[in-house]
Design a protein around this motif. Structure first.
Motif, mmCIF file in Angstrom:
data_model
loop_
_atom_site.group_PDB
_atom_site.id
_atom_site.type_symbol
_atom_site.label_atom_id
_atom_site.label_comp_id
_atom_site.label_asym_id
_atom_site.label_seq_id
_atom_site.Cartn_x
_atom_site.Cartn_y
_atom_site.Cartn_z
ATOM 1 N N SER A 111 -4.724 8.629 -5.444
ATOM 2 C CA SER A 111 -5.278 7.318 -5.107
ATOM 3 C C SER A 111 -5.814 6.672 -6.376
ATOM 4 O O SER A 111 -6.082 7.347 -7.368
ATOM 5 N N CYS A 112 -5.950 5.352 -6.299
ATOM 6 C CA CYS A 112 -6.550 4.620 -7.403
ATOM 7 C C CYS A 112 -7.255 3.391 -6.847
ATOM 8 O O CYS A 112 -7.051 3.018 -5.688
ATOM 9 N N ASP A 113 -8.072 2.770 -7.668
ATOM 10 C CA ASP A 113 -8.687 1.507 -7.281
ATOM 11 C C ASP A 113 -7.570 0.476 -7.099
ATOM 12 O O ASP A 113 -6.619 0.422 -7.891
ATOM 13 N N ARG A 114 -7.688 -0.326 -6.067
ATOM 14 C CA ARG A 114 -6.645 -1.295 -5.713
ATOM 15 C C ARG A 114 -6.148 -2.135 -6.902
ATOM 16 O O ARG A 114 -4.942 -2.308 -7.070
ATOM 17 N N PRO A 115 -7.042 -2.626 -7.784
ATOM 18 C CA PRO A 115 -6.550 -3.440 -8.907
ATOM 19 C C PRO A 115 -5.637 -2.687 -9.886
ATOM 20 O O PRO A 115 -4.928 -3.304 -10.677
ATOM 21 N N LEU A 116 -5.632 -1.346 -9.836
ATOM 22 C CA LEU A 116 -4.799 -0.557 -10.752
ATOM 23 C C LEU A 116 -3.427 -0.216 -10.177
ATOM 24 O O LEU A 116 -2.593 0.376 -10.870
ATOM 25 N N ALA A 117 -3.172 -0.587 -8.928
ATOM 26 C CA ALA A 117 -1.914 -0.199 -8.281
ATOM 27 C C ALA A 117 -0.696 -0.666 -9.075
ATOM 28 O O ALA A 117 0.264 0.095 -9.257
ATOM 29 N N ALA A 118 -0.692 -1.894 -9.549
ATOM 30 C CA ALA A 118 0.467 -2.419 -10.288
ATOM 31 C C ALA A 118 0.737 -1.604 -11.559
ATOM 32 O O ALA A 118 1.903 -1.410 -11.937
ATOM 33 N N PHE A 119 -0.311 -1.127 -12.205
ATOM 34 C CA PHE A 119 -0.159 -0.287 -13.395
ATOM 35 C C PHE A 119 0.656 0.963 -13.055
ATOM 36 O O PHE A 119 1.605 1.320 -13.765
ATOM 37 N N TYR A 120 0.299 1.639 -11.956
ATOM 38 C CA TYR A 120 0.997 2.860 -11.556
ATOM 39 C C TYR A 120 2.382 2.559 -10.987
ATOM 40 O O TYR A 120 3.327 3.331 -11.204
ATOM 41 N N GLU A 121 2.530 1.432 -10.312
ATOM 42 C CA GLU A 121 3.853 1.048 -9.815
ATOM 43 C C GLU A 121 4.817 0.828 -10.978
ATOM 44 O O GLU A 121 5.990 1.204 -10.897
ATOM 45 N N ALA A 122 4.338 0.256 -12.067
ATOM 46 C CA ALA A 122 5.181 0.032 -13.243
ATOM 47 C C ALA A 122 5.668 1.353 -13.845
ATOM 48 O O ALA A 122 6.701 1.382 -14.516
ATOM 49 N N ALA A 123 4.948 2.445 -13.587
ATOM 50 C CA ALA A 123 5.336 3.761 -14.094
ATOM 51 C C ALA A 123 6.206 4.528 -13.094
ATOM 52 O O ALA A 123 6.533 5.691 -13.320
ATOM 53 N N GLY A 124 6.562 3.886 -11.972
ATOM 54 C CA GLY A 124 7.477 4.522 -11.033
ATOM 55 C C GLY A 124 6.867 5.094 -9.779
ATOM 56 O O GLY A 124 7.547 5.786 -9.019
ATOM 57 N N PHE A 125 5.611 4.820 -9.529
ATOM 58 C CA PHE A 125 4.966 5.274 -8.295
ATOM 59 C C PHE A 125 4.996 4.142 -7.276
ATOM 60 O O PHE A 125 5.013 2.971 -7.646
ATOM 61 N N ASP A 126 4.992 4.499 -5.993
ATOM 62 C CA ASP A 126 5.010 3.513 -4.920
ATOM 63 C C ASP A 126 3.729 3.583 -4.115
ATOM 64 O O ASP A 126 3.237 4.682 -3.809
ATOM 65 N N VAL A 127 3.204 2.418 -3.734
ATOM 66 C CA VAL A 127 2.067 2.362 -2.823
ATOM 67 C C VAL A 127 2.544 2.805 -1.445
ATOM 68 O O VAL A 127 3.630 2.421 -1.000
ATOM 69 N N LEU A 128 1.740 3.627 -0.785
ATOM 70 C CA LEU A 128 2.022 4.056 0.583
ATOM 71 C C LEU A 128 1.116 3.255 1.517
ATOM 72 O O LEU A 128 -0.065 3.583 1.681
ATOM 73 N N PRO A 129 1.638 2.194 2.127
ATOM 74 C CA PRO A 129 0.802 1.324 2.963
ATOM 75 C C PRO A 129 0.165 2.092 4.122
ATOM 76 O O PRO A 129 0.834 2.852 4.823
ATOM 77 N N GLY A 130 -1.134 1.889 4.277
ATOM 78 C CA GLY A 130 -1.859 2.497 5.387
ATOM 79 C C GLY A 130 -2.170 3.969 5.234
ATOM 80 O O GLY A 130 -2.771 4.572 6.125
ATOM 81 N N THR A 131 -1.779 4.576 4.133
ATOM 82 C CA THR A 131 -2.045 6.000 3.927
ATOM 83 C C THR A 131 -3.460 6.193 3.395
ATOM 84 O O THR A 131 -3.927 5.431 2.556
ATOM 85 N N VAL A 132 -4.109 7.231 3.899
ATOM 86 C CA VAL A 132 -5.468 7.586 3.484
ATOM 87 C C VAL A 132 -5.451 9.039 3.019
ATOM 88 O O VAL A 132 -4.938 9.911 3.722
ATOM 89 N N LEU A 133 -5.979 9.298 1.838
ATOM 90 C CA LEU A 133 -6.176 10.681 1.395
ATOM 91 C C LEU A 133 -7.547 11.131 1.861
ATOM 92 O O LEU A 133 -8.541 10.411 1.679
ATOM 93 N N VAL A 134 -7.603 12.319 2.434
ATOM 94 C CA VAL A 134 -8.870 12.892 2.866
ATOM 95 C C VAL A 134 -9.161 14.058 1.926
ATOM 96 O O VAL A 134 -8.507 15.096 1.986
ATOM 97 N N GLY A 135 -10.108 13.834 1.041
ATOM 98 C CA GLY A 135 -10.450 14.826 0.041
ATOM 99 C C GLY A 135 -11.632 15.667 0.455
ATOM 100 O O GLY A 135 -11.942 15.802 1.635
ATOM 101 N N GLY A 136 -12.317 16.213 -0.549
ATOM 102 C CA GLY A 136 -13.445 17.092 -0.276
ATOM 103 C C GLY A 136 -12.969 18.355 0.407
ATOM 104 O O GLY A 136 -11.948 18.927 0.063
ATOM 105 N N THR A 137 -13.698 18.750 1.435
ATOM 106 C CA THR A 137 -13.335 19.915 2.235
ATOM 107 C C THR A 137 -13.294 19.487 3.704
ATOM 108 O O THR A 137 -13.839 18.434 4.057
#
Length: 185
Positions: A111-137
């Motif tokens: 995951s990343c902060d929303r404003p950084l999504a385009a940066f990662y998309e330019a490197a070949g990653f895709d946004v997964l709409p509606g997906t939530v990562l559940v971290g911690g334990t």
């Protein structure tokens, strides 16, 4: 690009990474949970100065009646005075290429902060709409949709059927649970 298992990172570059992270994220604690098999990737200049760094973390993720071998990007950082010059982009693209070439990795997921999504998309990653990562334990979760977060989840799939696997990870809550050290990667 230079890569090391985090435990094998030489003292000089390790100190530079810790100083860079502290400069960008004051109060941060360097290093990652060894259970996530952290790998450090560095972009260094001609004299050996670390100008950008990131960590790759690895963990199996059970989802959709399967266990995926996942890797996540973490602690992506560039010297502030060199931002906007493509240093971080080169490092993130190199990390994606390394993960794509690794037969032990099914997907990169983070995951990343929303404003950084385009940066990662330019490197070949895709946004997964509606997906939530559940971290911690499971007992102490931390989700990317918690109040106050403005996160998006990104991925790249390296499986035989990336379309099927992308569909399995889209619009769902993913039980990442990397522990209490790296609550989200």
């Amino acid at each position: 690009m230079i890569g090391y298992a985090e435990a094998d990172l030489p003292a000089g570059p390790a100190r530079q990474v810790a100083e860079l992270e502290a400069r960008v994220w004051p109060g941060s604690t360097p290093g990652h949970d060894p259970a996530l098999h952290p790998r450090t990737m560095l972009l260094v200049d001609a004299v050996g100065t670390v100008i950008a760094a990131l960590s790759l973390l690895y963990k199996p993720i059970p989802l959709a009646d399967r266990t995926y071998r996942a890797a996540g990007l973490s602690s992506v950082v560039t010297l502030p005075e060199l931002r906007g010059r493509g240093c971080g982009a080169r490092l993130v693209a190199a990390a994606r290429a390394e993960l794509a070439a690794d037969p032990a990795v099914d997907l990169a997921l983070f995951s990343c902060d929303r404003p950084l999504a385009a940066f990662y998309e330019a490197a070949g990653f895709d946004v997964l709409p509606g997906t939530v990562l559940v971290g911690g334990t499971p007992e102490d979760p931390l989700a990317t949709d918690e109040p106050g977060f403005d996160k998006v989840v990104l991925a790249a799939f390296f499986t035989d059927d990336p379309g099927r696997d992308r569909a399995a990870f889209t619009g769902v809550r993913v039980p990442l649970h990397p522990g209490n050290t790296d609550r989200l990667w």
